[in-house]
Design a protein around this motif. Structure first.
Motif, short mmCIF file in Angstrom:
data_model
loop_
_atom_site.label_atom_id
_atom_site.label_comp_id
_atom_site.label_asym_id
_atom_site.label_seq_id
_atom_site.Cartn_x
_atom_site.Cartn_y
_atom_site.Cartn_z
N TYR A 176 35.75 28.96 44.23
CA TYR A 176 34.88 28.34 44.44
C TYR A 176 34.86 26.61 45.40
N LEU A 177 33.40 25.86 45.77
CA LEU A 177 32.84 25.01 46.98
C LEU A 177 33.84 23.68 47.09
N LEU A 178 33.76 23.80 48.34
CA LEU A 178 35.41 22.85 49.20
C LEU A 178 34.09 21.77 49.76
N GLY A 179 33.48 20.86 49.24
CA GLY A 179 31.61 20.29 50.28
C GLY A 179 31.61 22.02 50.23
N GLU A 180 30.53 22.21 51.60
CA GLU A 180 29.48 23.84 51.61
C GLU A 180 30.59 24.85 52.03
N ASP A 181 31.92 24.74 51.90
CA ASP A 181 31.93 25.71 52.75
C ASP A 181 33.39 26.47 50.70
N LEU A 182 32.90 28.14 51.31
CA LEU A 182 33.26 28.99 49.78
C LEU A 182 34.14 29.66 50.21
N THR A 183 35.46 29.25 48.87
CA THR A 183 36.76 29.43 48.96
C THR A 183 37.20 29.74 48.27
N CYS A 184 38.22 30.38 48.23
CA CYS A 184 39.22 31.49 46.81
C CYS A 184 41.13 31.09 46.76
N HIS A 185 41.02 31.38 45.37
CA HIS A 185 42.92 31.28 45.23
C HIS A 185 42.77 32.82 44.07
N ASN A 186 43.61 33.78 45.44
CA ASN A 186 43.96 34.69 44.76
C ASN A 186 45.59 34.86 44.53
N GLU A 187 45.49 35.11 43.34
CA GLU A 187 47.41 34.78 43.17
C GLU A 187 47.09 36.47 41.73
N VAL A 188 48.07 36.62 42.10
CA VAL A 188 49.35 37.16 40.89
C VAL A 188 49.67 36.49 39.71
N SER A 189 49.76 36.10 39.18
CA SER A 189 50.66 35.04 37.78
C SER A 189 51.27 35.61 36.92
N ASP A 190 52.74 35.16 37.11
CA ASP A 190 53.27 35.89 35.79
C ASP A 190 53.37 35.48 34.80
N PHE A 191 53.40 36.02 33.60
CA PHE A 191 53.35 35.15 32.21
C PHE A 191 54.66 35.08 31.03
N ARG A 192 54.85 34.15 30.16
CA ARG A 192 55.96 35.00 29.59
C ARG A 192 55.91 34.21 28.06
N ARG A 193 55.85 34.85 26.88
CA ARG A 193 55.14 34.70 25.89
C ARG A 193 57.44 33.85 25.22
N ARG A 194 56.87 32.83 24.68
CA ARG A 194 58.42 32.20 23.68
C ARG A 194 57.72 31.41 22.45
N ASP A 195 58.25 32.18 20.93
CA ASP A 195 58.31 31.53 20.29
C ASP A 195 56.30 31.34 19.51
N GLY A 196 55.33 32.40 20.35
CA GLY A 196 54.49 32.68 19.68
C GLY A 196 53.62 32.49 20.97
N ASN A 197 53.96 31.59 22.09
CA ASN A 197 52.74 31.09 22.79
C ASN A 197 53.40 31.57 24.44
N TRP A 198 52.71 31.95 25.80
CA TRP A 198 51.99 32.16 26.44
C TRP A 198 52.17 30.51 27.19
N PHE A 199 53.05 31.71 28.47
CA PHE A 199 53.35 29.97 29.68
C PHE A 199 53.26 30.94 31.03
N TYR A 200 52.91 29.59 31.29
CA TYR A 200 52.48 30.90 33.17
C TYR A 200 54.11 30.70 33.64
N THR A 201 54.61 31.51 34.32
CA THR A 201 55.94 31.27 34.77
C THR A 201 55.64 30.71 36.40
N HIS A 202 55.55 31.81 37.25
CA HIS A 202 54.87 31.74 38.17
C HIS A 202 53.75 32.77 39.42
N GLY A 203 53.83 32.42 40.75
CA GLY A 203 52.68 32.82 40.63
C GLY A 203 52.80 33.15 42.15
#
Length: 156
Positions: free
Chosen positions: A97-124
């Protein structure tokens, strides 16, 4: 309108059914892609509904980030498990993404859990931004979407 998650599909045939509640993501990666799309569309309610973390969801911070960023692209780096038959999954991604003219990024390893058939983000776990920039090829198109080579645009 093309979906911002990078699938190449139309929004209506991709993440929109998840964002509206008409469908649920079948995989952790599909949830990750739909959460990115929610940021680009400033759908903070969806982000809150698809998160189960130890910390309360900070809707104000999420809304500020979604509003300030000019979202450019999502790169899925790696996935581990997270299929319809799994209970947990991991997705590494880079959100450019750009913030003003500056290109930046968010690099993350995200953890997910499935409960009752639905996925949820739990941690990054965030990765250093420099790691994502270093892995980007100098002759690749710039992630900002300018059409110029990375080295002649934001990589110079």
């Amino acid at each position: 309108m093309t979906c911002s998650c990078g699938s190449g599909k139309a929004l209506a045939d991709c993440c929109e059914p998840y964002l509206t509640g008409a469908a649920v993501p079948e995989t952790a990666e599909a949830l990750m892609r739909s959460r990115y799309t929610a940021y680009t569309l400033r759908n903070i309610g969806y982000l809150a509904r698809t998160q189960e973390t130890d910390q309360p969801f900070d809707a104000v911070s999420a809304a500020d980030w979604a509003r300030q960023a000019d979202w450019k692209r999502l790169d899925i780096v790696n996935t581990q498990a997270g299929q319809a038959s799994d209970e947990t999954g991991k997705v590494e991604f880079i959100a450019w993404y750009l913030l003003g003219e500056d290109l930046t990024c968010h690099n993350e390893v995200s953890d997910f859990r499935r409960r009752d058939g639905n996925w949820f983000y739990t941690h990054g776990e965030g990765k250093p931004e420099a790691r994502a920039f270093a892995a980007y090829g100098r002759n690749d198109p710039c992630p900002c979407g300018s059409g110029r080579k990375f080295k002649k645009c934001h990589g110079g």
